[in-house]
Design an enzyme around this catalytic site. Structure first.
Site, PDB file in Angstrom:
ATOM      1  N   HIS A   1       2.342 -14.834  -1.381  1.00 24.17           N
ATOM      2  CA  HIS A   1       2.064 -15.775  -2.459  1.00 24.17           C
ATOM      3  C   HIS A   1       3.305 -16.481  -2.972  1.00 24.17           C
ATOM      4  O   HIS A   1       4.431 -16.033  -2.758  1.00 24.17           O
ATOM      5  CB  HIS A   1       1.336 -15.064  -3.607  1.00 24.17           C
ATOM      6  CG  HIS A   1      -0.119 -14.858  -3.306  1.00 24.17           C
ATOM      7  ND1 HIS A   1      -0.999 -15.909  -3.229  1.00 24.17           N
ATOM      8  CD2 HIS A   1      -0.833 -13.739  -3.046  1.00 24.17           C
ATOM      9  CE1 HIS A   1      -2.201 -15.435  -2.937  1.00 24.17           C
ATOM     10  NE2 HIS A   1      -2.139 -14.119  -2.815  1.00 24.17           N
TER      11      HIS A   1
ATOM     12  N   SER B   1      -4.842  -8.107  -5.320  1.00 25.81           N
ATOM     13  CA  SER B   1      -3.988  -9.204  -4.907  1.00 25.81           C
ATOM     14  C   SER B   1      -3.017  -9.449  -6.060  1.00 25.81           C
ATOM     15  O   SER B   1      -3.418  -9.349  -7.223  1.00 25.81           O
ATOM     16  CB  SER B   1      -4.838 -10.436  -4.661  1.00 25.81           C
ATOM     17  OG  SER B   1      -4.031 -11.487  -4.218  1.00 25.81           O
TER      18      SER B   1
ATOM     19  N   CYS C   1     -13.804  -9.487  27.749  1.00 30.07           N
ATOM     20  CA  CYS C   1     -12.756  -8.506  28.024  1.00 30.07           C
ATOM     21  C   CYS C   1     -13.052  -7.111  27.521  1.00 30.07           C
ATOM     22  O   CYS C   1     -12.334  -6.184  27.860  1.00 30.07           O
ATOM     23  CB  CYS C   1     -11.424  -8.993  27.450  1.00 30.07           C
ATOM     24  SG  CYS C   1     -11.444  -9.201  25.674  1.00 30.07           S
TER      25      CYS C   1
END
Ligand SMILES: Cc1cc2nc3c(=O)[nH]c(=O)nc-3n(C[C@H](O)[C@H](O)[C@H](O)COP(=O)(O)OP(=O)(O)OC[C@H]3O[C@@H](n4cnc5c(N)ncnc54)[C@H](O)[C@@H]3O)c2cc1C
Ligand SMILES: Cc1cc2nc3c(=O)[nH]c(=O)nc-3n(C[C@H](O)[C@H](O)[C@H](O)COP(=O)(O)OP(=O)(O)OC[C@H]3O[C@@H](n4cnc5c(N)ncnc54)[C@H](O)[C@@H]3O)c2cc1C
Lengths: 416, 479
Positions: B55, B343, B446
């Protein structure tokens, strides 16, 4: 880094690549086929069911048998094959193309050629592409991956299966999973009609009493670590009916929700793509927007029968040989996609010779009329007992129909 | 509990980005450190599914610990990248205002950024915004530019940190879920759910969403960690709508809003939403929320197309209240709480490592520098980043670099083998380490090859291969 030189390089050694290479070889051109897998055949190798080759060989073969017949012809030819070699980039240097590949045994390898035929096939759309919400547990497979696991690796991905979508691979896997003792609880299709071939609906679902839910949306996958089921809701008159949603418990979801041509290499080479087919835009000789680079098979547009793939690829090989001999189409007419058609490939014809066109309709209809108009006058019309989006249509147009074409004429195909 | 169990100076519980940073920081000293993680691999918690933004230092007021640690943490990323070789770039962050009245909030963000010392932060006119990011909607009225902001691949960051910690002596134990703990006067006796035991002088509770349970289990403070879910869409690298910088809308009081993130690896991330969840294991996505994500993203960059979507997923933010809770426990001895790491936890995490080290030091842990400490982990060649000639040379040394396993993300067998050898033995672990199965086909081509490599390298049977640990078996039988 090693460097080699051929007249032409074919990228991909599936049905399309092999057929194109054989055509080039038949015209005396030196040619290399490059495939990332250890053997030739492409997707055919995992299609152990019958139903291949009815047109090409006039008999019903399995996928591997069909592939083997072509591979045997390659072995008898002068064609060089590079297996286990992945093509990473196609560049141009003056008149020449540079095809850069890598393989464990050869390391980097650069092949120079004046013509390239793209035959990379297609890949399956996945859960993200159709945006099915819910949890993200183990047990969600594309049908082709499940086919690979069962038919080649010998593993059972799960025991209680729901097929989402009704494409051919999903239908064939519904039958295959039933044969190996799994329970297939349903196939769920968002459209009001199936997207696979009619014969597969009968042989793979009906014969096994597997219910097909048409006009149903798979609204969610649930289960924390392993799939525990899917939630499904009907669509009525175009609107989702969430209050009528229901759950189908299962431990495995097989997605059969469409195929997309594999054109990352083509994009990297600056080739223009058709947003409808996802394949390159090609002229009447199946040549892409880059001179000398041709495309055929599922990389050009998704085919439902390998016989059509082989037919188209053979022409691509011959056109590439023409190009190597300096021959170019004299004049070309653009083909307009008219009512009820989704696409026509190729998008151009050469009025001075026979042209084979493949196309898909957008509607389901009995007694349909298939028409070609040149400057609004009907030049060909064919009756079809039944048409549907999952079955590719073809049409031939040649000098007989197109002799009066002027340079600015318009050719339109339509379904009425 | 069993006698003779191993003894450590510090046991860090939880190998998310916080636990990993703490363990690595402590690995610089003459200490016996263990990092225990309940999942099959590290970074399988909150740290794997987030926006991956480093950030720009303008979202939070300096009165919060999270804000101060954010600014300090962000500054450490350049050095960490040089040492640890994980994908990180300072691509810059934009906040785009779509209405004049949003500009007032943008001004506030600007002031806060200046106050926090965010380097190079600027107010932008409409023209400046469109110059910085031509893909933005022409309806943008102005905004903010924080050039120091960046993007990181969060799991790769954690993998590198843990690898570095291990290299410097930290013991990693995965599949080790803390279930019991007793203070024996001078040390903890810790027990895992499956009956293994450890002894430790200090325990660091970095258990993310479950830090409340771990605290309770050890007789620490009583708090509740809540979950708030964020749903995302991931777009193919072929999309024409990839911006050059991270694009934020103007934030609300509840969240930073739904962003458009050009990931370091070339794809584009849209999201996250923000909804409270009771069940902290509910990582499901819903159509409504995902539609919101698309609409919000199109508001900022109109060219975004749903046909570029390759997958969707959800992450769960853990929070207690407004701020991080990082303290030495006042109730339980020998316990440090690293909880409520909402956050900008990822951004702050390197500073959290430093902060926790200081807390331990103040609480009496003796820190003696380890002479042999080596901050570097060897750089792994990745075929995707190599030109033809480099790749050719590499194949000559190791032919497995010539075997393309994942065609979408160009991952070779050599890279998969390396992932497995470094302990990433689940399909998801291999995916996060190598990117194989992460591209447009999402493993359609895969997966079977990766299953075979895992079996070959580890000797596991087909029925032991899982997507992400027990319960998520991939194959159910053999023919
Ligand atoms: C499950 C399934 C069932 C089918 N059932 C029938 C049926 O019953 N009857 C029928 O007639 N048809 C059927 N078809 C259709 C038909 O088999 C296919 O359309 C046809 O085989 C496609 O051939 P292709 O060469 O275009 O592509 P593919 O067979 O996919 O070949 C492409 C090749 O290119 C290689 N390649 C791609 N990229 C690279 C690269 N960068 N470098 C090197 N190599 C590369 C791939 O490895 C592959 O080998 C079925 C198809 C599927 C998938
Ligand atoms: C949607 C979303 C977007 C975000 N975006 C950003 C962003 O852009 N930038 C940013 O800076 N931050 C962001 N964050 C915040 C950031 O992701 C978190 O702050 C950070 O990842 C938290 O790390 P952690 O180590 O505390 O938790 P976790 O990663 O959850 O680690 C805790 C670990 O402890 C383990 N554990 C739990 N209980 C036990 C037990 N009993 N025994 C053993 N192990 C146990 C768990 O399995 C887990 O692995 C975002 C978060 C979310 C959810």
């Amino acid at each position: 880094m090693r460097e080699l030189r051929y007249d032409a390089v074919v990228v991909g050694g599936g049905a399309a690549g092999m057929a194109a290479a054989l055509a080039l070889d038949s015209r005396g051109k030196s040619c290399a086929v490059v495939d990332r897998e250890p053997s030739l055949g492409g997707i055919l190798l995992q299609c152990v069911h019958n139903g291949f080759g009815l047109i090409e060989f006039d008999e019903e073969l399995t996928g591997p048998e069909f592939a083997e017949r072509f591979a045997a012809r390659l072995a008898d030819s002068r064609i060089a094959t590079f297996l286990g070699a992945t093509v990473l980039e196609i560049a141009e240097e003056g008149e020449e193309k540079l095809v850069f590949c890598v393989s464990p045994s050869l390391g980097g390898l650069r092949i120079r050629a004046r013509a390239v035929v793209l035959a990379m096939g297609c890949r399956e759309r996945n859960r993200g592409n159709i945006r099915i919400p819910g949890t993200r547990p183990a047990g969600v497979y594309t049908a082709g991956l499940a086919q690979r696991l069962v038919n080649i690796e010998g593993y059972v991905p799960g025991k209680d299966v729901v097929v989402v979508g009704s494409g051919d691979i999903g239908l064939i896997m519904a039958r295959r999973m039933s044969w190996i003792g799994c329970k297939v609880h349903a196939a769920v299709e968002i459209l009001p009609y199936p997207s696979g071939l009619a014969r597969n609906i009968v042989q793979c679902l009906r014969d096994f009493s597997i219910p097909l839910y048409l006009s149903h949306l798979t609204t969610s996958v649930y289960g924390r670590d392993r799939v525990e089921g899917v939630e499904v809701a009907p669509i009525e008159d175009g609107a989702l009916q969430p209050e009528k949603s229901f759950r189908i418990p299962c431990d495995t979801v097989l997605l059969s929700v469409g195929l997309v041509p594999e054109n990352e290499l083509s994009k990297g080479a600056g080739i223009e793509l058709n947003p409808t087919t996802g394949g390159p835009i090609v002229d009447s000789t199946l040549m892409t927007s880059r001179g000398g680079i041709f495309a055929c098979g599922n990389v050009l547009h998704v085919h439902d029968l390998v016989d059509y793939v082989a037919e188209e690829a053979r022409r691509a090989g011959l056109f590439a040989a023409d190009w190597l001999e300096g021959r170019r189409p004299r004049k070309e007419l653009r083909v307009k996609v008219g009512p009820n058609l989704r696409y026509v490939a190729p998008g151009k014809v050469d009025p001075s010779r026979e042209n084979k066109l493949y196309m898909r309709t957008m509607i389901v209809k009995n007694e349909a009329l298939f028409e070609a108009r040149l400057d609004n006058a009907v030049v060909k019309s064919v009756k079809k007992a039944h048409i549907q989006p999952s079955e590719m249509l073809s049409l031939s147009l040649g000098p007989a129909e197109l002799e009066r074409a002027r340079p600015d004429s318009m050719l339109e195909l339509s379904i009425q | 509990m069993k006698a003779g169990s191993e003894s450590f100076d510090v046991v860090v519980v939880g190998a998310g980005v916080c636990g990993a940073n703490i363990a690595r920081r402590l690995s610089q000293y003459e200490l016996d450190v263990a990092l225990v993680e309940k999942e099959a691999d590290v970074s399988f918690g909150v740290s794997k599914a987030n926006s991956g933004i480093v950030h720009g230092g303008f979202h939070h007021d300096r009165k919060y610990l999270k804000s101060r640690l954010e600014v300090q943490g962000a500054m450490l990323f350049d050095r960490l990248r040089a040492e640890l070789d994980f994908p990180f770039v300072r691509c810059g962050i934009l906040v785009a205002a779509m209405h004049e009245d949003e500009m007032r909030s943008v001004e506030q963000l600007y002031m806060r950024g200046v106050d926090n010392g965010a380097i190079g932060i600027e107010m932008c006119s409409r023209e400046r915004m469109l110059e910085l990011e031509p893909k933005l909607s022409p309806d943008v009225v102005g905004g903010l530019h924080a050039p120091g902001g960046g993007i990181v691949e969060p799991y790769r960051f954690v993998f590198s940190l843990v690898e570095s910690a291990q290299k410097n002596g930290v013991r990693l134990m995965t599949g080790w879920k803390l279930a019991r703990g007793q203070w024996r006067g001078d040390r903890w006796e810790l027990g895992s759910e499956d009956g293994r035991s450890l002894r430790a002088r200090w325990v660091v509770n970095a258990a993310g969403l479950y830090a409340d349970e771990v605290s309770r289990l050890l007789g620490g403070e009583d708090f509740a960690v809540h979950g708030r879910k964020g749903e995302y869409y991931l777009l193919d690298r072929m999309t024409k709508s990839r911006p050059g910088k991270v694009v934020f809308p103007v934030p609300t009081s509840l969240s930073k809003g739904m962003l458009i993130v050009p990931t370091v690896e070339g794809t584009v991330l849209l999201g996250p939403t923000a909804t409270s969840v009771e069940d902290k294991e509910d990582f499901s996505t819903t159509r409504d929320q995902l539609d919101t994500v698309l609409n919000s993203a199109r508001n900022l960059i109109p060219g975004i197309s749903e046909s570029d979507v390759i997958t969707s997923f959800a992450g769960i933010r853990s929070f207690i209240e407004e701020d991080f809770y990082i303290e030495v426990s006042k109730r339980a001895p020998g316990l440090v709480q690293v909880a409520g790491i909402q956050s900008p936890g990822l951004t702050a995490s390197p500073a959290i490592g430093e902060y926790v080290k200081e807390l331990l030091k103040k609480a009496g842990l003796r820190l003696v520098e380890k002479p042999g400490y080596d901050p570097f982990v060897p750089k792994l060649p990745r075929a995707k980043d190599l030109g033809p000639f480099e790749l050719d040379e590499l194949v000559a040394r190791n032919p497995a670099y010539g075997e393309m396993v994942c065609r979408c993300e160009r991952v070779t067998e050599a890279e998969i083998v390396e992932a497995v050898r470094r302990g990433h033995r689940t399909l998801d672990g291999v995916k996060y380490f190598t990117r194989a199965q992460m591209g447009r086909c999402q493993g359609g081509f895969c997966t079977y090859k990766i299953i075979k490599i895992i079996m070959r390298e580890t000797g596991m049977g087909y029925d032991e291969v899982t997507k992400r640990g027990p319960g998520s078996r991939v194959l159910k039988g053999e023919l």
